[in-house]
Design a protein around this motif. Structure first.
Motif, PDB file in Angstrom:
ATOM      1  N   ALA A  33      16.513  -0.827  -3.180  1.00  0.00           N
ATOM      2  CA  ALA A  33      16.092   0.288  -2.319  1.00  0.00           C
ATOM      3  C   ALA A  33      16.640   0.172  -0.901  1.00  0.00           C
ATOM      4  O   ALA A  33      16.834  -0.921  -0.379  1.00  0.00           O
ATOM      5  N   ASP A  34      16.876   1.358  -0.309  1.00  0.00           N
ATOM      6  CA  ASP A  34      17.289   1.414   1.098  1.00  0.00           C
ATOM      7  C   ASP A  34      16.105   1.694   1.997  1.00  0.00           C
ATOM      8  O   ASP A  34      16.159   1.455   3.199  1.00  0.00           O
ATOM      9  N   SER A  35      15.069   2.287   1.413  1.00  0.00           N
ATOM     10  CA  SER A  35      13.902   2.648   2.218  1.00  0.00           C
ATOM     11  C   SER A  35      12.670   2.645   1.309  1.00  0.00           C
ATOM     12  O   SER A  35      12.802   2.629   0.084  1.00  0.00           O
ATOM     13  N   PHE A  36      11.503   2.658   1.928  1.00  0.00           N
ATOM     14  CA  PHE A  36      10.278   2.431   1.155  1.00  0.00           C
ATOM     15  C   PHE A  36       9.156   3.381   1.570  1.00  0.00           C
ATOM     16  O   PHE A  36       8.957   3.627   2.762  1.00  0.00           O
ATOM     17  N   VAL A  37       8.438   3.870   0.555  1.00  0.00           N
ATOM     18  CA  VAL A  37       7.217   4.650   0.801  1.00  0.00           C
ATOM     19  C   VAL A  37       6.086   3.857   0.152  1.00  0.00           C
ATOM     20  O   VAL A  37       6.091   3.633  -1.057  1.00  0.00           O
ATOM     21  N   LEU A  38       5.148   3.399   0.962  1.00  0.00           N
ATOM     22  CA  LEU A  38       4.029   2.624   0.423  1.00  0.00           C
ATOM     23  C   LEU A  38       2.786   3.502   0.464  1.00  0.00           C
ATOM     24  O   LEU A  38       2.364   3.946   1.530  1.00  0.00           O
ATOM     25  N   VAL A  39       2.233   3.750  -0.716  1.00  0.00           N
ATOM     26  CA  VAL A  39       1.103   4.680  -0.825  1.00  0.00           C
ATOM     27  C   VAL A  39      -0.192   3.916  -1.106  1.00  0.00           C
ATOM     28  O   VAL A  39      -0.241   3.073  -1.994  1.00  0.00           O
ATOM     29  N   TYR A  40      -1.209   4.226  -0.326  1.00  0.00           N
ATOM     30  CA  TYR A  40      -2.540   3.698  -0.629  1.00  0.00           C
ATOM     31  C   TYR A  40      -3.481   4.880  -0.779  1.00  0.00           C
ATOM     32  O   TYR A  40      -3.128   6.017  -0.434  1.00  0.00           O
ATOM     33  N   SER A  41      -4.666   4.607  -1.308  1.00  0.00           N
ATOM     34  CA  SER A  41      -5.667   5.665  -1.430  1.00  0.00           C
ATOM     35  C   SER A  41      -6.664   5.500  -0.286  1.00  0.00           C
ATOM     36  O   SER A  41      -7.166   4.384  -0.056  1.00  0.00           O
ATOM     37  N   LYS A  78      -4.857  11.064  -1.219  1.00  0.00           N
ATOM     38  CA  LYS A  78      -6.181  11.574  -1.631  1.00  0.00           C
ATOM     39  C   LYS A  78      -6.983  12.066  -0.437  1.00  0.00           C
ATOM     40  O   LYS A  78      -8.198  11.885  -0.362  1.00  0.00           O
ATOM     41  N   ARG A  79      -6.308  12.692   0.491  1.00  0.00           N
ATOM     42  CA  ARG A  79      -6.971  13.210   1.684  1.00  0.00           C
ATOM     43  C   ARG A  79      -8.023  14.276   1.332  1.00  0.00           C
ATOM     44  O   ARG A  79      -8.942  14.525   2.098  1.00  0.00           O
ATOM     45  N   ASP A  80      -7.831  14.895   0.170  1.00  0.00           N
ATOM     46  CA  ASP A  80      -8.813  15.912  -0.252  1.00  0.00           C
ATOM     47  C   ASP A  80     -10.179  15.297  -0.570  1.00  0.00           C
ATOM     48  O   ASP A  80     -11.192  15.977  -0.505  1.00  0.00           O
ATOM     49  N   LEU A  81     -10.200  13.985  -0.887  1.00  0.00           N
ATOM     50  CA  LEU A  81     -11.476  13.341  -1.243  1.00  0.00           C
ATOM     51  C   LEU A  81     -12.135  12.757   0.009  1.00  0.00           C
ATOM     52  O   LEU A  81     -12.482  11.575   0.048  1.00  0.00           O
ATOM     53  N   HIS A  82     -12.310  13.579   1.043  1.00  0.00           N
ATOM     54  CA  HIS A  82     -12.785  13.061   2.339  1.00  0.00           C
ATOM     55  C   HIS A  82     -14.193  12.473   2.251  1.00  0.00           C
ATOM     56  O   HIS A  82     -14.536  11.564   2.976  1.00  0.00           O
ATOM     57  N   HIS A  83     -15.015  12.982   1.310  1.00  0.00           N
ATOM     58  CA  HIS A  83     -16.384  12.455   1.161  1.00  0.00           C
ATOM     59  C   HIS A  83     -16.375  11.036   0.584  1.00  0.00           C
ATOM     60  O   HIS A  83     -17.375  10.333   0.666  1.00  0.00           O
TER      61      HIS A  83
END
Ligand SMILES: Nc1nc2c(ncn2[C@@H]2O[C@H](COP(=O)(O)OP(=O)(O)OP(=O)(O)O)[C@@H](O)[C@H]2O)c(=O)[nH]1
Length: 158
Positions: A33-41, A78-83
């Motif tokens: 990879a040349d670049s990285f997207v790290l996703v968390y919940s 998962k920004r929609d799960l704000h609660h």
């Protein structure tokens, strides 16, 4: 972007695969990879807490070879799960700031606009020279990459 078309080859690494694999496989992916997207919940603190270690690992592997800064974007999903939120936006933003990464909060379940912003932000972090010089892996590479992603999604949805 700026009138240019940018093609990303994405290697989506499932979390379960990462745990099952040897460290050398992870190293191989990082070299690819040349670049990285790290996703968390934002609803899962463990997925957030693991990021500093992962980023340290990526930086050690990539920045050891060259003096160039490795483009990394951190994404709180998962920004929609704000609660159910347990990781605040500020925490995400602070982590990204301290590790010199981009930061976005998105909801993959909603419109694709968030994902678009993520990849736009990532492209902005990749030096122009690299964007221009990097050769694609050709049509076979693209088909292989896309098949891998969609085969996985099909299996997931069964
Ligand atoms: N509400 C909501 N659910 C989401 C969102 N993104 C993903 N999900 C759900 O979370 C679950 C896991 O999604 P995946 O896309 O498989 O996540 P992943 O990180 O690729 O998972 P691994 O394959 O284990 O690495 C699925 O049930 C998705 O529908 C989101 O933004 N909002």
């Amino acid at each position: 972007m700026d009138g240019r078309e940018i093609l990303f080859h994405i290697w989506d690494v499932p979390n379960s695969q990462e745990q099952a694999e040897e460290g050398s496989s992870e190293e191989k992916r990082i070299q690819w990879a040349d670049s990285f997207v790290l996703v968390y919940s934002i609803c899962d603190r463990a997925s957030f807490n693991i990021l500093p270690l992962k980023i340290q690992f990526i930086k050690a592997a990539k920045e050891g070879q060259s003096q160039e800064k490795v483009p990394i974007v951190i994404v709180g999903n998962k920004r929609d799960l704000h609660h159910q939120r347990v990781v605040s936006s500020e925490e995400g933003r602070l982590l990204a700031l301290s590790l010199d990464c981009g930061f976005y909060e998105v909801s993959a379940a909603e419109a694709y606009h968030g994902a678009l912003m993520v990849f736009h932000g990532l492209a902005e972090r990749i030096p122009d020279t690299k964007l221009a010089l990097k050769k694609g892996t050709g049509i076979r590479g693209i088909v292989k990459t896309m098949s891998a992603v969609f085969a996985r999604k099909r299996t997931d949805s069964l």
